[in-house]
Every structure is written in structure tokens, then in C-alpha cells.
Design an enzyme around this catalytic site. Structure first.
Site, PDB file in Angstrom:
ATOM      1  N   GLU A  56       0.775  -1.071  -0.377  1.00  7.77           N
ATOM      2  CA  GLU A  56       0.020   0.081   0.029  1.00  7.77           C
ATOM      3  C   GLU A  56       0.786   1.118   0.208  1.00  7.77           C
ATOM      4  O   GLU A  56       0.097   1.772  -0.594  1.00  7.77           O
ATOM      5  CB  GLU A  56      -0.770   0.364   1.652  1.00  7.77           C
ATOM      6  N   ALA A  57       1.918   1.054   0.700  1.00  8.59           N
ATOM      7  CA  ALA A  57       2.536   2.586   0.693  1.00  8.59           C
ATOM      8  C   ALA A  57       3.262   2.957  -0.635  1.00  8.59           C
ATOM      9  O   ALA A  57       4.622   3.953  -0.565  1.00  8.59           O
ATOM     10  CB  ALA A  57       4.243   2.783   2.273  1.00  8.59           C
TER      11      ALA A  57
END
Length: 276
Positions: A56-57
């Protein structure tokens, strides 16, 4: 505690093994924190070395050889990555159809694979002051909306498997009607598998309702249904999931998560010493 031959293992370890086994090689997998990380790494180290993890990052394609990340923003998710461009770029991949699978979890699920990880209580009246406030969506709703397929992971209890859930955080097949996801503007095909401590489920292609596909070791269709708060369908050929192998358990315990950060090791009770 469960046994595979003479080796003890936990239901949590069985979930990880089942998640790893259903992942295919050369697929792009959007990986969430916790058990999805363990399952993805296990799949890469056993039968699917060509998996491309996405975090996600923003990290895409890391080698995951520098140690287990403790979160989706851990610097180890970037080690050896093909590129790192940030959260927006990661979710753009899902919206453009480039993520084959996404791992999603929740506290409550209904027959159509809709997940609740927001609140327990009456919505909307109790939204501000619910009976229980849950962690919320994070990126789960985006993953459930846009990944080509989603794999749902959660404990199996009647209170978690409910005909009607308090809040839809991550959409499944919505009301189950034909074209419901498309009408809602969701690009992904929807939930593909539900992996629990008791079974692996899929969804009927016509009704979109959850149905039993595999039972976990020691479980039967009857015991799985007894732990489900709605009537499960039954797939044409229900099979049993094989217990973890010695190699799979060794990898989880010694190589992937040796500190037991996400997967707790079996704990044998110490005998009480004789006082007489």
C-alpha cells in the site's frame, strides 16, 4: 492445537498455508499487513517464485529477502523493489486492472462477501457512538473495489458470519443481483475465496452467495455450517484441505516469521510438578 503427523500446528498457521497454496505463480498480489504477508512470502518460497507483491505504501515487486515487514510501510517492503512511487501509484495499479489478487480482512462478513471493519451497531443511528468501533478501512475498500479478485481472511465464528452486517466497509457482491458491482462503479470482479480457521469458501457464479469449497483438517461440512450465521451453499465437489507439511511449518516458524510477530507458535502447556 492440531496435528500434522507428529507435528503440532495452530489454526492460524493453517490459514497461512491455505492462503499460500491458492496463490498462483506470476500474479500481481496486493499484500496487506499480517497474515497476508506471511502467506505471500510462503507462496513465493514454495511454488510461486514469480509473484509480484505490491504494498500500500507504494513498493512494487520487492524481493522480501531482507526480513519480514512489520507493516505495509516498513522499509523492508522497498528492498529490491522494481520501483517505489507512493500510495496513490499503488492504488492506481488496482484501478487500471494490474493487480490480480488483493488480500482483505474484516470483523464481519455476509453471504455475498461484503466485509465490515468499521463499526458494530445500528447504522446510521449509532455510527458516531457504536457499540464497538473497529479499525476502519485503511486500503481494504480500495482493494475490494478494484483488484481483479480478492481473497478474504478471517476467523470463523457465527457472530462474524452474519446474514446482515452492520456496515459495508469493503464491498463484495453487494446485494448479489446481476451486475451489482458494475452498477456501483466497481472495476474488480469481486471476492474469490474466503479463508477461515474452519474452511475455504468460494461464491456461487449464479447467486453470488458464499458456498463451501474445502474443509480444514478435522472439520466437516456440518461443523462449518454450525459455525456460520447463515446458510452456506455447497460446491459440487467439496474436498478436504491437506494439513501443513513439515517444510511449510518450518518456513513459517524459522524463516519467515521467526519472532512470531504475526503467527504465534504452538505453546505446549508445562506439566504441573508433583507437590508430594
Amino acid at each position: 492445537m492440531l496435528l500434522a503427523g507428529n507435528i503440532e500446528y495452530t489454526p492460524q498457521e493453517m490459514i497461512v498455508v491455505a492462503g499460500a497454496r491458492i496463490l498462483e505463480d506470476k500474479k500481481v498480489v496486493f499484500v496487506g499487513t499480517g497474515l497476508p504477508m506471511i502467506a505471500t512470502v510462503l507462496a513465493i518460497r514454495t511454488h510461486a517464485p514469480g509473484i509480484i507483491p505490491v504494498f500500500e505504501a507504494g513498493a512494487v515487486g520487492p524481493t522480501l529477502e531482507s526480513g519480514l515487514p512489520f507493516s505495509v510501510g516498513d522499509s523492508r517492503t522497498s528492498s529490491g523493489a522494481s520501483y517505489v512511487r507512493g500510495l496513490n501509484a499503488a492504488f492506481e495499479m488496482t484501478q487500471r486492472g494490474f493487480c490480480d489478487y488483493g488480500f482483505v480482512g474484516g470483523a464481519e462478513i455476509d453471504p455475498y462477501g461484503n466485509l465490515n471493519s468499521t463499526m458494530m451497531g445500528k447504522f446510521p443511528e449509532e455510527y458516531q457512538k457504536p457499540a464497538v468501533r473497529l479499525p476502519g478501512s485503511g486500503g481494504a475498500s480500495d482493494m475490494a473495489s478494484s483488484c481483479e479478485r480478492t481473497i478474504l481472511i478471517m476467523p470463523h465464528e457465527p457472530r462474524r458470519f452474519s446474514e446482515t452486517i452492520s456496515y459495508i466497509t469493503s464491498p463484495g457482491y453487494l446485494d448479489g443481483s446481476p451486475g451489482a458491482r458494475k452498477r456501483a462503479g466497481l472495476t474488480g470482479a469481486g471476492p474469490w475465496r474466503v479463508i477461515t480457521t474452519k474452511a475455504v469458501m468460494d461464491f456461487d457464479p449464479e447467486t453470488r452467495r458464499m458456498r463451501l469449497l474445502h474443509t480444514m483438517p478435522g472439520e466437516t461440512p456440518e461443523s462449518v455450517q454450525a459455525a456460520t450465521g447463515f446458510t452456506l451453499g455447497i460446491a459440487p465437489a467439496v474436498t478436504g484441505m491437506a494439513p501443513p507439511t513439515e517444510t511449510e511449518l518450518r518456513m513459517i516458524r524459522e524463516e519467515i516469521d521467526p519472532l512470531g510477530v504475526f503467527v504465534k507458535k504452538p505453546v505446549r502447556e508445562k506439566p504441573v510438578p508433583n507437590q508430594f
